[in-house]
Design a protein around this motif. Sequence first.
Motif, short mmCIF file in Angstrom:
data_model
loop_
_atom_site.label_atom_id
_atom_site.label_comp_id
_atom_site.label_asym_id
_atom_site.label_seq_id
_atom_site.Cartn_x
_atom_site.Cartn_y
_atom_site.Cartn_z
N GLN A 23 -21.10 32.88 118.71
CA GLN A 23 -20.62 31.82 117.95
C GLN A 23 -21.40 30.64 118.65
OE1 GLN A 23 -16.40 31.52 118.24
NE2 GLN A 23 -16.05 33.33 117.03
N GLY A 24 -21.97 30.49 119.83
CA GLY A 24 -22.73 29.65 120.18
C GLY A 24 -21.97 28.76 121.18
N SER A 25 -22.85 28.06 122.14
CA SER A 25 -22.36 27.40 122.97
C SER A 25 -23.32 26.07 123.27
CB SER A 25 -21.90 27.65 124.62
OG SER A 25 -23.26 28.25 125.04
N VAL A 26 -22.88 25.02 123.85
CA VAL A 26 -23.85 23.91 123.95
C VAL A 26 -24.07 23.45 125.46
CG1 VAL A 26 -23.24 23.09 121.59
CG2 VAL A 26 -22.02 22.40 123.62
N THR A 27 -25.14 22.72 125.52
CA THR A 27 -25.26 22.32 126.98
C THR A 27 -25.54 20.58 126.96
OG1 THR A 27 -26.62 24.39 127.60
CG2 THR A 27 -26.90 22.42 129.02
N ILE A 28 -24.84 20.18 127.88
CA ILE A 28 -25.26 18.68 128.10
C ILE A 28 -26.01 18.42 129.43
CG2 ILE A 28 -24.29 16.21 128.25
CD1 ILE A 28 -21.98 17.49 126.29
N PHE A 29 -26.86 17.76 129.49
CA PHE A 29 -27.77 17.73 130.47
C PHE A 29 -28.24 16.29 130.55
CE2 PHE A 29 -30.63 18.90 127.30
CZ PHE A 29 -32.04 18.32 127.71
N SER A 35 -30.43 0.97 137.80
CA SER A 35 -30.93 0.04 136.96
C SER A 35 -32.48 -0.03 137.26
CB SER A 35 -30.42 -1.11 136.77
OG SER A 35 -30.33 -1.91 138.44
N SER A 36 -32.95 0.37 138.56
CA SER A 36 -34.20 0.22 138.84
C SER A 36 -35.17 1.51 138.36
CB SER A 36 -34.47 -0.20 140.25
OG SER A 36 -34.19 0.99 141.04
N GLY A 37 -34.49 2.16 138.17
CA GLY A 37 -35.17 3.67 137.66
C GLY A 37 -35.23 4.78 138.83
N ALA A 38 -34.64 4.37 140.11
CA ALA A 38 -34.64 5.43 141.07
C ALA A 38 -33.45 6.24 141.00
CB ALA A 38 -34.28 4.65 142.41
N VAL A 39 -33.52 7.80 141.28
CA VAL A 39 -32.58 8.62 141.01
C VAL A 39 -31.46 8.41 142.07
CG1 VAL A 39 -34.43 10.49 140.31
CG2 VAL A 39 -33.58 10.43 142.51
N VAL A 40 -30.33 8.90 141.45
CA VAL A 40 -29.06 8.72 142.01
C VAL A 40 -28.32 10.04 142.30
CG1 VAL A 40 -26.61 7.66 142.32
CG2 VAL A 40 -28.78 6.46 141.24
N PRO A 41 -28.56 10.84 143.50
CA PRO A 41 -27.95 12.12 143.78
C PRO A 41 -26.36 11.86 144.11
CG PRO A 41 -29.05 11.28 145.57
CD PRO A 41 -29.49 10.47 144.55
N PRO A 62 -30.10 16.59 144.23
CA PRO A 62 -30.78 15.80 145.14
C PRO A 62 -31.91 15.09 144.05
CG PRO A 62 -30.49 17.53 146.12
CD PRO A 62 -29.92 17.91 144.88
N THR A 63 -32.30 15.60 143.03
CA THR A 63 -33.20 14.94 142.25
C THR A 63 -32.69 13.99 141.06
OG1 THR A 63 -33.31 16.97 140.74
CG2 THR A 63 -35.03 16.66 142.61
N GLY A 64 -31.25 13.92 141.05
CA GLY A 64 -30.72 13.05 140.08
C GLY A 64 -30.17 13.71 138.86
N ASN A 65 -30.69 15.08 138.77
CA ASN A 65 -30.36 15.70 137.41
C ASN A 65 -29.05 16.54 137.20
OD1 ASN A 65 -32.83 15.46 136.28
ND2 ASN A 65 -33.68 16.97 137.71
N TYR A 66 -28.29 16.66 136.19
CA TYR A 66 -27.08 17.34 136.21
C TYR A 66 -27.03 18.19 134.75
CZ TYR A 66 -25.66 14.41 132.11
OH TYR A 66 -25.80 13.71 130.77
N VAL A 67 -26.50 19.41 134.79
CA VAL A 67 -26.00 20.32 133.72
C VAL A 67 -25.00 20.66 133.61
CG1 VAL A 67 -26.81 22.37 132.74
CG2 VAL A 67 -28.64 21.08 134.07
N VAL A 68 -24.49 20.50 132.29
CA VAL A 68 -22.97 21.14 132.07
C VAL A 68 -23.17 22.03 130.94
CG1 VAL A 68 -20.74 20.88 131.50
CG2 VAL A 68 -21.85 19.21 132.81
N SER A 69 -22.97 23.36 131.31
CA SER A 69 -23.31 24.51 130.25
C SER A 69 -22.12 25.17 129.68
CB SER A 69 -24.45 25.36 130.79
OG SER A 69 -24.31 26.05 131.69
N GLN A 70 -22.42 26.20 128.72
CA GLN A 70 -21.36 26.98 128.08
C GLN A 70 -20.24 26.24 127.64
OE1 GLN A 70 -22.08 30.15 127.75
NE2 GLN A 70 -24.03 29.85 128.32
N LEU A 71 -20.47 25.04 127.09
CA LEU A 71 -19.28 24.30 126.27
C LEU A 71 -19.08 24.68 124.85
CD1 LEU A 71 -20.50 20.77 127.57
CD2 LEU A 71 -18.63 22.09 128.38
N PRO A 72 -18.01 24.80 124.47
CA PRO A 72 -17.68 25.12 123.23
C PRO A 72 -18.26 23.90 122.03
CG PRO A 72 -15.83 24.91 124.01
CD PRO A 72 -16.66 24.88 125.23
N ILE A 73 -18.46 23.99 121.07
CA ILE A 73 -18.93 22.93 120.08
C ILE A 73 -17.78 22.20 119.90
CG2 ILE A 73 -20.56 24.18 118.74
CD1 ILE A 73 -18.48 24.56 116.48
N GLY A 74 -18.12 20.64 119.68
CA GLY A 74 -17.19 19.86 119.44
C GLY A 74 -17.68 18.35 119.53
#
Length: 153
Positions: A23-29, A35-41, A62-74
């Motif tokens: 049925q599929g899942s979604v990822t928000i990343f 505001s200056s473009g510097a990463v915020v961990p 530490p590189t300022g990235n985030y991932v939220v995966s395996q979310l149902p559609i909505g």
Amino acid sequence: MRTSGAVRFSLAAILWPALAWGQGSVTIFGSVTDSSGAVVPGVGVAVTNTATGVARSTVSDPTGNYVVSQLPIGVYALKAEAPGFKAFVQENIRVQVDENRQINIVMQVGAVTESINVAAEITQVETRSGSLREVVDSDRIVGLPLNGRNPLQ
């Protein structure tokens, strides 16, 4: 050839997990910057399904990235908070089957009690894969010219 009830039950028991998974899942990343473009961990990111109220949260790495995966559609609302920054809020994030949605967060210096709300009714290009897809909703299916309204014909 006739199949017994036990064979049909066994087949259904084997295929059910595959059908449910399909049925599929979604990822928000995305990435979190100031505001200056510097990463915020270490920024707390919460994604809430607006229909069910179920929330999933993570923290930017530490590189300022985030991932939220395996979310149902909505439809989701995203909120990011960190000490010394205004809260970042983006609502009406509509995600469909097997969609990867990139939401880059720009944190503004200020008190946590202040927030920045971002409009989200935009169409976004798929950036993680070269696939093209389209979701056919129930309104379009009802409007299809079908003989006897049976989609299998």
